[in-house]
Design a protein around this motif. Structure first.
Motif, PDB file in Angstrom:
ATOM      1  N   GLY A  32      -0.032  -9.506 -10.925  1.00  0.00           N
ATOM      2  CA  GLY A  32      -0.573 -10.364  -9.870  1.00  0.00           C
ATOM      3  C   GLY A  32      -1.900  -9.848  -9.365  1.00  0.00           C
ATOM      4  N   PHE A  72       2.691  -9.231  -5.060  1.00  0.00           N
ATOM      5  CA  PHE A  72       3.253 -10.592  -4.998  1.00  0.00           C
ATOM      6  C   PHE A  72       3.711 -11.071  -6.374  1.00  0.00           C
ATOM      7  CE2 PHE A  72      -1.244 -11.090  -5.728  1.00  0.00           C
ATOM      8  CZ  PHE A  72      -1.355 -12.159  -6.593  1.00  0.00           C
ATOM      9  N   ASP A 122       1.970  -2.369  -9.830  1.00  0.00           N
ATOM     10  CA  ASP A 122       1.652  -2.901  -8.504  1.00  0.00           C
ATOM     11  C   ASP A 122       1.926  -4.405  -8.574  1.00  0.00           C
ATOM     12  OD1 ASP A 122       0.628  -3.920  -6.192  1.00  0.00           O
ATOM     13  OD2 ASP A 122      -1.420  -3.147  -6.472  1.00  0.00           O
ATOM     14  N   THR A 132       0.846  -1.199   0.000  1.00  0.00           N
ATOM     15  CA  THR A 132       0.000   0.000   0.000  1.00  0.00           C
ATOM     16  C   THR A 132       0.880   1.248   0.000  1.00  0.00           C
ATOM     17  OG1 THR A 132      -1.664  -1.173   1.312  1.00  0.00           O
ATOM     18  CG2 THR A 132      -1.832   1.222   1.241  1.00  0.00           C
TER      19      THR A 132
HETATM   20  C1  PLP Z   1      -1.607  -7.240  -0.917  1.00  0.00           C
HETATM   21  C2  PLP Z   1      -1.683  -6.327  -2.090  1.00  0.00           C
HETATM   22  C3  PLP Z   1      -1.577  -4.941  -1.931  1.00  0.00           C
HETATM   23  C4  PLP Z   1      -1.480  -4.307  -0.563  1.00  0.00           C
HETATM   24  O1  PLP Z   1      -0.316  -4.703   0.065  1.00  0.00           O
HETATM   25  P1  PLP Z   1      -0.102  -4.536   1.655  1.00  0.00           P
HETATM   26  O2  PLP Z   1       1.234  -5.127   1.853  1.00  0.00           O
HETATM   27  O3  PLP Z   1      -1.205  -5.290   2.306  1.00  0.00           O
HETATM   28  O4  PLP Z   1      -0.154  -3.083   1.957  1.00  0.00           O
HETATM   29  C5  PLP Z   1      -1.586  -4.155  -3.063  1.00  0.00           C
HETATM   30  N1  PLP Z   1      -1.717  -4.701  -4.285  1.00  0.00           N
HETATM   31  C6  PLP Z   1      -1.828  -6.033  -4.483  1.00  0.00           C
HETATM   32  C7  PLP Z   1      -1.946  -6.566  -5.868  1.00  0.00           C
HETATM   33  C8  PLP Z   1      -1.812  -6.891  -3.388  1.00  0.00           C
HETATM   34  O5  PLP Z   1      -1.908  -8.208  -3.567  1.00  0.00           O
END
Ligand code: PLP
Length: 455
Positions: free
Chosen positions: A229, A259, A256, A140
């Motif tokens: 992802g 993962f 973004d 985030t």
């Molecule tokens: C988990 C996730 C987030 C948020 O990540 P946090 O580590 O919980 O802040 C943003 N984008 C994607 C695609 C995610 O899987």
């Protein structure tokens, strides 16, 4: 003088080690009884302090039982990794150090290890070594930080200094997201003054990846937010193609990759991420697929100077240290030295170990896919990485099956809605998950399905 820490740390070590030894036998989601017992913590703040022994015993006796066993091999909820032993140990040592790696004036070792971990990460993701890197609480904030860099550079090129003058009166940036954008990226956009609704949404394909043909015209004031992802399906946007289009227009492409970016470290999966390294900025998590302890996000930015412009602070009590001071590359001024754990996790895996772990998680997801189909589930996504979305029966039956599995204590996964339909989501993100864990979990799901729907 007696050592004020020794006894307390011995007790903590004892409890933590016992907790982890027992993790595979613990209910993966705590029983209602264990959760109800948390009311023991509901006490007014005492006038007189308690002993450390009493405090740590209480944490272990009551608290440990009400954890979700995400450190074991059968937790498949959200996208949650475990934490590898080296990183847990490094976390303990870093806590004993209590360093804030704001700059090397605060912590030479914290700053150094974070820089090295950053260099290793850039190498793993095939990014140039002069990218800016920062460590945040999670993806985030990594998204937020990268998008702040994008905002800074795009507006600076249009003759506007957003750090000094804010957004009122600034040239408008066109923000593009997909219909499947993660909620936290929208939150990051809102915190940056872009607005969650003031975005152009691009339609997605069956697996939730952005449709390239629907990408609007780009220009030098466009910020394209892509995803590597999808949080349900694992789908990866056609980022290589998007980057090619953007390059002609000087639009900024952000990834973004909370993962999914880790697919880059695998010879088997990196073709899905071809060209991704050409994007301008990246967010990923350490606490998901790298299996570091919470909390750990990572921001990487090709234009290191843009990241610095967006995040730098100067104060008379800090030397001016270019891009070398972590406080000048992320929002936080003081924070924990999470780079120590990233360094330790990467060092303990090595390239081969990391690749093997990523491949193993994806293989387990495939086993879930086949096993769920055998039980009678419809697998709704194309299992491209570590995520499986599946459904069966009515929404009520599906919910009952999920609760049945939860009560069994064998494994845990969450509900979701995919393409308008109630579904379950399984994410295999832990280094610890074995084939046997998947087999046991499938057996629990089958028993639940038999109980709720029948053979
Ligand atoms: C988990 C996730 C987030 C948020 O990540 P946090 O580590 O919980 O802040 C943003 N984008 C994607 C695609 C995610 O899987």
């Amino acid at each position: 003088m007696t050592d004020p820490y020794k006894n307390t740390l011995d007790i903590a070590h004892n409890h933590a080690a016992k907790y982890l030894q027992h993790i595979e036998k613990q209910d993966v989601f705590p029983s209602a009884f264990a959760v109800d017992a948390l009311c023991v913590f509901d006490q007014p703040l005492a006038d007189v302090g308690a002993s450390d022994t009493d405090t740590l015993d209480m944490l272990h006796d009551i608290g440990s039982k009400a954890t979700v066993a995400s450190m074991g091999g059968r937790y498949f909820g959200f996208v949650v990794g475990g934490a590898v032993p080296a990183a847990v140990g490094a976390n303990w040592i870093a806590t004993a150090w209590d360093q804030s790696p704001s700059s090397d004036m605060n912590s030479p070792v914290g700053t150094k290890l974070e820089a090295i971990a950053g260099r290793w990460l850039l190498d793993l993701f095939s990014l140039p070594e002069n990218c800016g890197v920062g460590m945040t609480t999670g993806a985030t904030m990594a998204n937020f930080t990268a998008l702040a860099a994008a905002r800074s550079r795009l507006l600076q090129k249009a003759g506007w200094d957003v750090e000094a003058d804010g957004l009122y009166g600034a040239p408008e940036i066109k923000v593009i997201v997909s219909d499947e954008v993660h909620v936290t990226l929208l939150k990051a956009l809102s915190m940056l003054g872009f607005g969650k609704k003031r975005v152009t949404r691009v339609a997605t394909d069956e697996n939730g990846a952005m449709r390239l043909a629907d990408l609007p015209e780009l220009d030098a004031l466009t910020l394209v937010c892509t995803q590597a992802g999808n949080v349900n399906s694992g789908a990866i946007d056609p980022i290589g193609e998007i980057v090619k289009k953007a390059a002609k227009t000087k639009a900024w492409v952000h990834v973004d990759g909370a993962f999914g970016l880790w697919g880059k470290v695998s010879k088997t999966y990196k073709s899905l991420l071809e060209g991704v390294e050409q994007a301008d900025s990246f967010a990923t998590d350490g606490h998901k697929w790298l299996n570091t302890p919470y909390d750990c996000g990572i921001v990487m930015c090709r234009d290191a100077a843009a990241l610095h412009s967006a995040m730098a602070t100067t104060a008379p009590y800090f030397k001016t240290d270019g891009m070398n001071a972590p406080k000048d590359m992320v929002p936080e001024f003081s924070r924990r030295a999470r780079g120590v754990e990233v360094w330790a996790a990467l060092r303990s895996f090595g390239r081969q170990g990391l690749e093997a772990m990523i491949d193993r998680c994806c293989a387990h997801a495939k086993t879930f896919e086949t096993g769920l189909k055998d039980i009678g589930f419809e697998v709704m996504n194309e299992v491209v990485l570590n995520q499986v979305v599946a459904t069966i029966g009515t929404p009520e039956q599906l919910s009952e099956i999920r609760q049945h599995v939860e009560r069994s204590g064998i494994c845990w996964f969450g509900p979701t809605v995919w393409k308008g339909k109630n579904a379950i989501r399984i994410s295999v993100s832990s280094w610890r998950t074995s084939h046997d864990d998947v087999v046991q979990s499938l057996a629990a799901i089958k028993a639940a399905k038999m109980a709720v729907i029948g053979a």
